[in-house]
Design an enzyme around this catalytic site. Structure first.
Site, PDB file in Angstrom:
ATOM      1  N   HIS A 306      35.704  42.875  42.947  1.00 30.53           N
ATOM      2  CA  HIS A 306      36.990  43.406  42.495  1.00 30.53           C
ATOM      3  C   HIS A 306      36.939  44.918  42.531  1.00 30.53           C
ATOM      4  O   HIS A 306      35.898  45.504  42.234  1.00 30.53           O
ATOM      5  CB  HIS A 306      37.288  42.930  41.059  1.00 30.53           C
ATOM      6  CG  HIS A 306      38.725  43.049  40.695  1.00 30.53           C
ATOM      7  ND1 HIS A 306      39.260  44.218  40.234  1.00 30.53           N
ATOM      8  CD2 HIS A 306      39.729  42.149  40.768  1.00 30.53           C
ATOM      9  CE1 HIS A 306      40.554  44.018  40.029  1.00 30.53           C
ATOM     10  NE2 HIS A 306      40.870  42.783  40.338  1.00 30.53           N
ATOM     11  N   ASP A 363      40.328  34.440  41.015  1.00 27.98           N
ATOM     12  CA  ASP A 363      40.613  33.420  42.023  1.00 27.98           C
ATOM     13  C   ASP A 363      39.491  32.418  42.215  1.00 27.98           C
ATOM     14  O   ASP A 363      39.678  31.408  42.888  1.00 27.98           O
ATOM     15  CB  ASP A 363      40.884  34.104  43.376  1.00 27.98           C
ATOM     16  CG  ASP A 363      42.154  34.925  43.323  1.00 27.98           C
ATOM     17  OD1 ASP A 363      43.131  34.428  42.766  1.00 27.98           O
ATOM     18  OD2 ASP A 363      42.148  36.061  43.821  1.00 27.98           O
TER      19      ASP A 363
HETATM   20  N1  ACO Z   1      31.313  39.063  49.462  1.00 28.72           N
HETATM   21  C1  ACO Z   1      30.332  39.807  50.043  1.00 28.72           C
HETATM   22  N2  ACO Z   1      30.257  41.150  49.945  1.00 28.72           N
HETATM   23  C2  ACO Z   1      31.208  41.773  49.245  1.00 28.72           C
HETATM   24  C3  ACO Z   1      32.240  41.068  48.606  1.00 28.72           C
HETATM   25  C4  ACO Z   1      32.281  39.672  48.734  1.00 28.72           C
HETATM   26  N3  ACO Z   1      33.236  38.947  48.159  1.00 28.72           N
HETATM   27  N4  ACO Z   1      33.059  41.950  47.990  1.00 28.72           N
HETATM   28  C5  ACO Z   1      32.543  43.168  48.214  1.00 28.72           C
HETATM   29  N5  ACO Z   1      31.423  43.071  48.973  1.00 28.72           N
HETATM   30  C6  ACO Z   1      30.548  44.167  49.379  1.00 28.72           C
HETATM   31  C7  ACO Z   1      31.198  45.039  50.435  1.00 28.72           C
HETATM   32  O1  ACO Z   1      30.918  44.565  51.732  1.00 28.72           O
HETATM   33  C8  ACO Z   1      30.574  46.373  50.138  1.00 28.72           C
HETATM   34  O2  ACO Z   1      29.244  46.336  50.636  1.00 28.72           O
HETATM   35  P1  ACO Z   1      28.535  47.701  51.173  1.00 28.72           P
HETATM   36  O3  ACO Z   1      28.472  48.611  49.984  1.00 28.72           O
HETATM   37  O4  ACO Z   1      27.202  47.249  51.662  1.00 28.72           O
HETATM   38  O5  ACO Z   1      29.412  48.213  52.268  1.00 28.72           O
HETATM   39  C9  ACO Z   1      30.465  46.386  48.611  1.00 28.72           C
HETATM   40  O6  ACO Z   1      30.376  45.004  48.234  1.00 28.72           O
HETATM   41  C10 ACO Z   1      31.661  47.038  47.919  1.00 28.72           C
HETATM   42  O7  ACO Z   1      32.824  46.359  48.310  1.00 28.72           O
HETATM   43  P2  ACO Z   1      34.180  47.043  48.743  1.00 28.72           P
HETATM   44  O8  ACO Z   1      34.722  46.331  49.934  1.00 28.72           O
HETATM   45  O9  ACO Z   1      34.012  48.525  48.835  1.00 28.72           O
HETATM   46  O10 ACO Z   1      35.069  46.735  47.497  1.00 28.72           O
HETATM   47  P3  ACO Z   1      36.641  46.956  47.393  1.00 28.72           P
HETATM   48  O11 ACO Z   1      36.883  47.446  46.025  1.00 28.72           O
HETATM   49  O12 ACO Z   1      37.153  47.766  48.523  1.00 28.72           O
HETATM   50  O13 ACO Z   1      37.224  45.484  47.601  1.00 28.72           O
HETATM   51  C11 ACO Z   1      37.743  43.230  47.142  1.00 28.72           C
HETATM   52  C12 ACO Z   1      37.448  44.620  46.548  1.00 28.72           C
HETATM   53  C13 ACO Z   1      38.837  43.336  48.224  1.00 28.72           C
HETATM   54  C14 ACO Z   1      38.274  42.341  46.037  1.00 28.72           C
HETATM   55  C15 ACO Z   1      36.433  42.668  47.754  1.00 28.72           C
HETATM   56  O14 ACO Z   1      35.458  42.533  46.737  1.00 28.72           O
HETATM   57  C16 ACO Z   1      36.660  41.331  48.461  1.00 28.72           C
HETATM   58  O15 ACO Z   1      37.013  41.326  49.641  1.00 28.72           O
HETATM   59  N6  ACO Z   1      36.446  40.167  47.735  1.00 28.72           N
HETATM   60  C17 ACO Z   1      36.714  38.882  48.336  1.00 28.72           C
HETATM   61  C18 ACO Z   1      38.225  38.589  48.330  1.00 28.72           C
HETATM   62  C19 ACO Z   1      38.744  38.310  46.934  1.00 28.72           C
HETATM   63  O16 ACO Z   1      38.173  37.530  46.189  1.00 28.72           O
HETATM   64  N7  ACO Z   1      39.887  38.931  46.613  1.00 28.72           N
HETATM   65  C20 ACO Z   1      40.566  38.727  45.332  1.00 28.72           C
HETATM   66  C21 ACO Z   1      40.484  39.961  44.471  1.00 28.72           C
HETATM   67  S1  ACO Z   1      41.198  39.664  42.894  1.00 28.72           S
HETATM   68  C22 ACO Z   1      42.842  39.682  43.188  1.00 28.72           C
HETATM   69  O17 ACO Z   1      43.382  40.326  44.047  1.00 28.72           O
HETATM   70  C23 ACO Z   1      43.616  38.838  42.345  1.00 28.72           C
END
Ligand code: ACO
Length: 429
Positions: A306, A363
């Site tokens: 998140h 979720d």
């Molecule tokens: N699985 C694997 N790796 C992940 C995940 C995940 N679910 N989420 C983040 N990471 C990793 C990223 O690849 C990144 O790695 P790095 O530092 O090696 O490059 C690091 O964790 C930081 O992640 P960001 O992408 O910078 O986080 P951001 O804040 O931009 O994105 C998000 C947040 C979109 C929710 C992301 O965690 C994600 O895609 N999660 C999966 C989708 C999801 O569950 N979305 C629902 C969110 S809640 C809502 O909207 C109601």
């Protein structure tokens, strides 16, 4: 405390005001920086940008705190209902009994769609995603109430918001019935909000849907937990559109579109599809966890991570508990729940997820409850949209009532070609 910040640029010092919110969140006000220095701030993805001041919802992502109008989500989940919470978000206070009755009556009076709206549903192919229908139909509703789109929106806010909050669920149920080739069900005034939605979704001409209080309460809780979440992608979109003085229906239809994406509200559908895929492949989750850590695989552990929470999402805790309760009360044993539990346990003990502070979000378990309630997977994000409507309306209201508010218009740092010459078409290569 000194309430200014200093910024040095090219040997010059600029003094910027700072401000503090009621929960001690601090901000540097950069609104005059460009005028003073020629510089803008750059914050890709807005991770460090406050786009507004708001009185609606507070989140402390490090501590895992979520409060609507100052009241903890855990308390509301235990004691309140979705409609009471909608009143709290939209009107700023929990309703008295008289206010709740008035609010509920207004929702009931406005639950029917204009009869001609039925023809709009006819135009969609049966394969349409219900989120596409939902966003289009919310916009279409406004065409039937032209009086709401003229004059001062503050004057008709109460009826306009009741109409949107009530009709979003009617549209959602109609969209589902249409996608299955089933006859639509009109709302029943005697039923409360969530029960009425279930009736419109599942009653059939040959059999009335039997309302189970466990199912009604579980869905009401899901709506309540999704009701607002400060400046997420869809809410920020609603505010962006509202800032141009677009009407409430147009602003919230844009919110539905933003919510649809799999990185936002679409994640609940994506979680279930991921769990299904893991189950079908015979994996217990361990192979998938490895793939999710490998950036080249293109996979992510959906329902994890998140932008704001760097701790357990408090809504996920409540939903996880509710998931166990609902499945046990309905005597359902779901292999996908076992896989979800295993994935969570593995991820919470894996250095990749621990170091990045990736925890289950709202979720991760909500899809499993919805599946137990017999809500089809393609409707999951629609359920989220119905739940989020009070938050969008409350945020629309804040923008509308801010007399000093300017249109939202970010800047950019241009990195494209400079001063290119125009090449006539015959000479282009
Ligand atoms: N699985 C694997 N790796 C992940 C995940 C995940 N679910 N989420 C983040 N990471 C990793 C990223 O690849 C990144 O790695 P790095 O530092 O090696 O490059 C690091 O964790 C930081 O992640 P960001 O992408 O910078 O986080 P951001 O804040 O931009 O994105 C998000 C947040 C979109 C929710 C992301 O965690 C994600 O895609 N999660 C999966 C989708 C999801 O569950 N979305 C629902 C969110 S809640 C809502 O909207 C109601």
């Amino acid at each position: 405390m000194d309430n200014t910040a200093e910024l040095k640029l090219n040997g010059k010092t600029f003094t910027l005001p700072t401000l503090e919110g009621t929960e001690q969140e601090r901000a540097v006000d950069v609104s005059q920086l460009r005028a003073q220095s020629g510089y803008i701030t750059l914050d890709d993805g807005y991770g460090n940008t406050g786009s507004c001041k708001s009185k609606i919802t507070f989140i402390d992502g490090d501590a895992g705190i979520l409060r609507y109008r100052g009241i903890p989500i855990e308390v509301l989940a235990e004691k309140s209902s979705f409609i009471e919470v909608a009143h709290l978000l939209i009107n700023g206070k929990l309703p008295t009994s008289a206010e709740l009755t008035r609010f509920s009556n207004l929702l009931t009076e406005n639950e029917l769609l204009h009869e001609d709206m039925k023809f709009h549903f006819e135009g969609f192919p049966t394969s349409s995603h219900p989120m596409a229908i939902l966003s289009s139909m919310i916009n279409a509703v406004s065409c039937f109430y032209p009086e709401l789109l003229s004059g001062d929106p503050k004057q008709h806010f109460e009826v306009e918001s009741a109409r949107l909050l009530s009709q979003v669920r009617t549209i959602a149920a109609f969209a589902f019935r249409k996608s299955r080739g089933l006859p639509i069900n009109y709302p029943k005034p005697a039923l409360k909000y969530t029960a009425n939605f279930l009736h419109m979704m599942f009653s059939n001409p040959y059999q009335e849907y039997a309302l189970d209080p466990v199912v009604v309460r579980a869905l009401d809780l899901i709506f309540l937990l999704h009701a607002d979440h400060e400046q997420n992608c869809s809410t920020a979109t609603v505010r962006m559109v509202a800032s141009s003085k677009a009407n409430m229906f147009a602003s919230c239809a844009a919110g539905v579109c933003a919510l649809w994406g799999p990185l936002h509200g679409g994640a609940n559908q994506a979680v279930l599809e991921m769990l299904d895929e893991i189950h079908a492949s015979g994996d217990d989750g361990s192979k998938f966890i490895n793939a999710a850590k490998d950036k080249k695989s293109g996979k992510k552990l959906m329902g994890f991570g998140h932008r704001v929470y760097k701790n357990y999402d408090p809504r996920a805790k409540i939903i996880k508990q509710a998931c166990d309760d609902v499945l046990s009360k309905l005597q359902i044993s779901d292999p996908l729940l076992d896989i979800a539990n295993k994935l969570e346990h593995a991820a919470l003990h894996d250095s990749y997820f621990v170091e990045r502070k990736l925890y289950p979000n709202v979720d991760f378990y909500s899809g499993i409850i919805m599946r137990a309630l017999k809500i089809p997977t393609e409707m999951f994000t629609v359920i989220f949209a119905i739940g989020r409507m009070p938050g969008w309306i409350a945020n629309y209201r804040e923008v509308m009532e801010d007399n000093s508010g300017r249109i939202y218009r970010p800047r950019q740092v241009y990195v494209g070609p400079v001063n290119q010459t125009y090449v006539p078409i015959k000479e282009r290569k």
